[in-house]
Design an enzyme around this catalytic site. Structure first.
Site, PDB file in Angstrom:
ATOM      1  N   ASN A   7       0.851  -1.190   0.000  1.00 17.97           N
ATOM      2  CA  ASN A   7       0.000   0.000   0.000  1.00 17.97           C
ATOM      3  C   ASN A   7       0.891   1.246   0.000  1.00 17.97           C
ATOM      4  O   ASN A   7       1.663   1.458   0.940  1.00 17.97           O
ATOM      5  CB  ASN A   7      -0.894  -0.054   1.254  1.00 17.97           C
ATOM      6  CG  ASN A   7      -1.862   1.099   1.307  1.00 17.97           C
ATOM      7  OD1 ASN A   7      -1.496   2.227   0.974  1.00 17.97           O
ATOM      8  ND2 ASN A   7      -3.077   0.833   1.723  1.00 17.97           N
ATOM      9  N   HIS A  43      -5.791   3.615  -1.696  1.00 14.76           N
ATOM     10  CA  HIS A  43      -7.137   3.966  -1.221  1.00 14.76           C
ATOM     11  C   HIS A  43      -7.436   5.387  -1.698  1.00 14.76           C
ATOM     12  O   HIS A  43      -6.798   6.330  -1.248  1.00 14.76           O
ATOM     13  CB  HIS A  43      -7.134   3.873   0.313  1.00 14.76           C
ATOM     14  CG  HIS A  43      -8.460   4.135   0.943  1.00 14.76           C
ATOM     15  ND1 HIS A  43      -8.656   4.045   2.304  1.00 14.76           N
ATOM     16  CD2 HIS A  43      -9.662   4.478   0.426  1.00 14.76           C
ATOM     17  CE1 HIS A  43      -9.920   4.316   2.592  1.00 14.76           C
ATOM     18  NE2 HIS A  43     -10.552   4.594   1.467  1.00 14.76           N
ATOM     19  N   ARG A  45      -9.551   8.097  -1.124  1.00 16.77           N
ATOM     20  CA  ARG A  45     -10.530   8.509  -0.120  1.00 16.77           C
ATOM     21  C   ARG A  45     -11.386   9.658  -0.630  1.00 16.77           C
ATOM     22  O   ARG A  45     -10.942  10.456  -1.448  1.00 16.77           O
ATOM     23  CB  ARG A  45      -9.808   8.954   1.161  1.00 16.77           C
ATOM     24  CG  ARG A  45      -9.080   7.830   1.889  1.00 16.77           C
ATOM     25  CD  ARG A  45      -8.486   8.358   3.182  1.00 16.77           C
ATOM     26  NE  ARG A  45      -9.520   8.798   4.089  1.00 16.77           N
ATOM     27  CZ  ARG A  45      -9.947   8.116   5.152  1.00 16.77           C
ATOM     28  NH1 ARG A  45      -9.391   6.963   5.465  1.00 16.77           N
ATOM     29  NH2 ARG A  45     -10.900   8.585   5.922  1.00 16.77           N
ATOM     30  N   ARG A  49      -7.176  12.759   0.951  1.00 16.40           N
ATOM     31  CA  ARG A  49      -6.093  13.218   1.822  1.00 16.40           C
ATOM     32  C   ARG A  49      -4.721  12.703   1.403  1.00 16.40           C
ATOM     33  O   ARG A  49      -3.709  13.272   1.779  1.00 16.40           O
ATOM     34  CB  ARG A  49      -6.375  12.843   3.275  1.00 16.40           C
ATOM     35  CG  ARG A  49      -6.257  11.379   3.575  1.00 16.40           C
ATOM     36  CD  ARG A  49      -6.248  11.121   5.064  1.00 16.40           C
ATOM     37  NE  ARG A  49      -7.529  11.416   5.657  1.00 16.40           N
ATOM     38  CZ  ARG A  49      -7.976  10.811   6.761  1.00 16.40           C
ATOM     39  NH1 ARG A  49      -7.221   9.908   7.365  1.00 16.40           N
ATOM     40  NH2 ARG A  49      -9.142  11.081   7.261  1.00 16.40           N
ATOM     41  N   THR A 100      -6.975   6.374  10.095  1.00 19.90           N
ATOM     42  CA  THR A 100      -6.878   5.345   9.055  1.00 19.90           C
ATOM     43  C   THR A 100      -8.159   4.528   9.160  1.00 19.90           C
ATOM     44  O   THR A 100      -8.968   4.770  10.065  1.00 19.90           O
ATOM     45  CB  THR A 100      -5.616   4.485   9.244  1.00 19.90           C
ATOM     46  OG1 THR A 100      -5.588   3.472   8.233  1.00 19.90           O
ATOM     47  CG2 THR A 100      -5.569   3.823  10.607  1.00 19.90           C
ATOM     48  N   GLU A 151     -11.232  -9.323   2.860  1.00 21.25           N
ATOM     49  CA  GLU A 151      -9.936  -8.976   3.453  1.00 21.25           C
ATOM     50  C   GLU A 151     -10.194  -8.883   4.952  1.00 21.25           C
ATOM     51  O   GLU A 151     -10.980  -8.035   5.401  1.00 21.25           O
ATOM     52  CB  GLU A 151      -9.408  -7.652   2.909  1.00 21.25           C
ATOM     53  CG  GLU A 151      -8.085  -7.271   3.585  1.00 21.25           C
ATOM     54  CD  GLU A 151      -7.381  -6.079   2.942  1.00 21.25           C
ATOM     55  OE1 GLU A 151      -7.544  -5.853   1.733  1.00 21.25           O
ATOM     56  OE2 GLU A 151      -6.650  -5.387   3.673  1.00 21.25           O
ATOM     57  N   GLY A 192      -2.249  -2.842   9.848  1.00 22.56           N
ATOM     58  CA  GLY A 192      -1.396  -2.852  11.036  1.00 22.56           C
ATOM     59  C   GLY A 192      -0.314  -3.923  11.030  1.00 22.56           C
ATOM     60  O   GLY A 192       0.456  -4.020  11.991  1.00 22.56           O
ATOM     61  N   GLY A 213       1.068  -1.516   4.347  1.00 17.51           N
ATOM     62  CA  GLY A 213       1.526  -0.194   3.951  1.00 17.51           C
ATOM     63  C   GLY A 213       2.462   0.452   4.951  1.00 17.51           C
ATOM     64  O   GLY A 213       3.672   0.560   4.734  1.00 17.51           O
ATOM     65  N   HIS A 214       1.899   0.884   6.076  1.00 22.42           N
ATOM     66  CA  HIS A 214       2.626   1.733   7.011  1.00 22.42           C
ATOM     67  C   HIS A 214       3.995   1.172   7.413  1.00 22.42           C
ATOM     68  O   HIS A 214       5.006   1.885   7.381  1.00 22.42           O
ATOM     69  CB  HIS A 214       1.764   1.980   8.257  1.00 22.42           C
ATOM     70  CG  HIS A 214       2.376   2.936   9.219  1.00 22.42           C
ATOM     71  ND1 HIS A 214       2.187   4.301   9.139  1.00 22.42           N
ATOM     72  CD2 HIS A 214       3.217   2.733  10.253  1.00 22.42           C
ATOM     73  CE1 HIS A 214       2.876   4.879  10.093  1.00 22.42           C
ATOM     74  NE2 HIS A 214       3.501   3.957  10.789  1.00 22.42           N
TER      75      HIS A 214
HETATM   76  N1  PXP Z   1      -5.978  -3.008   4.051  1.00 23.50           N
HETATM   77  C1  PXP Z   1      -6.920  -2.018   4.131  1.00 23.50           C
HETATM   78  C2  PXP Z   1      -8.310  -2.321   3.708  1.00 23.50           C
HETATM   79  C3  PXP Z   1      -6.561  -0.728   4.562  1.00 23.50           C
HETATM   80  O1  PXP Z   1      -7.495   0.240   4.629  1.00 23.50           O
HETATM   81  C4  PXP Z   1      -5.215  -0.465   4.909  1.00 23.50           C
HETATM   82  C5  PXP Z   1      -4.811   0.912   5.329  1.00 23.50           C
HETATM   83  O2  PXP Z   1      -4.886   1.787   4.252  1.00 23.50           O
HETATM   84  C6  PXP Z   1      -4.291  -1.519   4.784  1.00 23.50           C
HETATM   85  C7  PXP Z   1      -4.704  -2.779   4.397  1.00 23.50           C
HETATM   86  C8  PXP Z   1      -2.849  -1.330   5.127  1.00 23.50           C
HETATM   87  O3  PXP Z   1      -2.723  -1.001   6.476  1.00 23.50           O
HETATM   88  P1  PXP Z   1      -1.319  -0.564   7.068  1.00 23.50           P
HETATM   89  O4  PXP Z   1      -0.959   0.729   6.427  1.00 23.50           O
HETATM   90  O5  PXP Z   1      -1.594  -0.462   8.529  1.00 23.50           O
HETATM   91  O6  PXP Z   1      -0.345  -1.658   6.718  1.00 23.50           O
END
Ligand code: PXP
Length: 237
Positions: A7, A43, A45, A49, A100, A151, A192, A213-214
């Site tokens: 992500n 995403h 949004r 953002r 988030t 998911e 997460g 992602g994060h």
């Molecule tokens: N899956 C979904 C549906 C999400 O909304 C997000 C956050 O954008 C992620 C996965 C990835 O989450 P993270 O950034 O905490 O890894």
């Protein structure tokens, strides 16, 4: 092999903080693919953002893997998604104030609105996934309205503050995988996940893809994106 969807929203977050054109999530996607990403997730949004329409257009044109577009049920975003035709669309709930995505989609509550939209997306050749909590009733509803994938929201497992809570949340995800498989649903998971907590989830039977992602973008600040993706891929079975 469990697939890794990277992500790149977080790259766009840094860009938007400055209001200029860099860093570019499209360039980041190229590096993520070089590091072994199996797909790119963004995403779009309602409040724009981080990711913008321009990013989604360019990603669709440039990536060599698969584009997974996360979206809420806003009419304007749905139209845009149908025009772009990503490989997959993951429906998520959206609240303007949240930092988030905070919880899974209420499939039971929004069933009447979701069902025709899912059919429309599938008719356009887009794979549909629903981002839901590890809750058997929501999973059953997702199967009943014809989603191909769910998911599983791993956020509460990732945020667990004690061993007991961690065990409890993990067992909910474990059971969710069994329930989903029994209903014939295919399974992704995410939210997460990081280098320390990903392995048990990745090894659950039925998990096809993790969207992360994060933690990857954060680690990339220290080691570079290609290596950060490679290190995450190395943890997946
Ligand atoms: N899956 C979904 C549906 C999400 O909304 C997000 C956050 O954008 C992620 C996965 C990835 O989450 P993270 O950034 O905490 O890894």
């Amino acid at each position: 092999m469990v697939k890794l969807g990277v992500n790149v929203d977080h790259v766009a977050t840094v860009r938007e903080a400055r209001g200029i054109s860099e860093p570019d999530p499209v360039a980041a996607a190229v590096l993520a693919e070089l590091g072994g990403a199996d797909g790119i997730t963004v995403h779009l949004r309602e409040d724009r953002r981080h990711i913008q329409e321009r990013d989604v257009h360019l990603l669709k044109e440039t990536i060599k893997t698969r584009l997974n577009l996360e979206l809420a049920m806003a009419p304007e975003i749905l139209d845009f998604a149908l025009e772009i035709k990503p490989y997959a669309a993951t429906f998520v709930p959206e609240k303007r104030e949240e930092l988030t995505t905070e919880g899974g989609l209420d499939v039971i509550g929004h069933r009447a609105r979701l069902e025709p939209v899912i059919k429309k997306f599938q008719a356009a050749g887009i794979i549909v996934s629903l981002f839901i909590d590890p809750d058997p009733d929501q999973i059953e509803a997702a199967a009943e309205i014809g989603a191909e994938f769910i998911e599983i929201h791993t956020g509460r497992y990732c945020d667990a503050q004690s061993e007991d809570q961690l065990k409890k949340e993990f067992s909910l995800i474990d059971h969710a995988c069994i329930t989903a498989s029994n209903f014939g649903l295919r399974i992704n998971a995410g939210h997460g996940l990081n280098y320390r907590n990903v392995v048990p989830v990745a090894n659950l039977p039925g998990i096809e893809e993790l969207n992360i992602g994060h933690s990857i973008i954060g680690h990339a600040i220290y080691v570079g994106l290609e290596r950060a993706v490679r290190e995450m891929k190395a943890l997946l079975p």
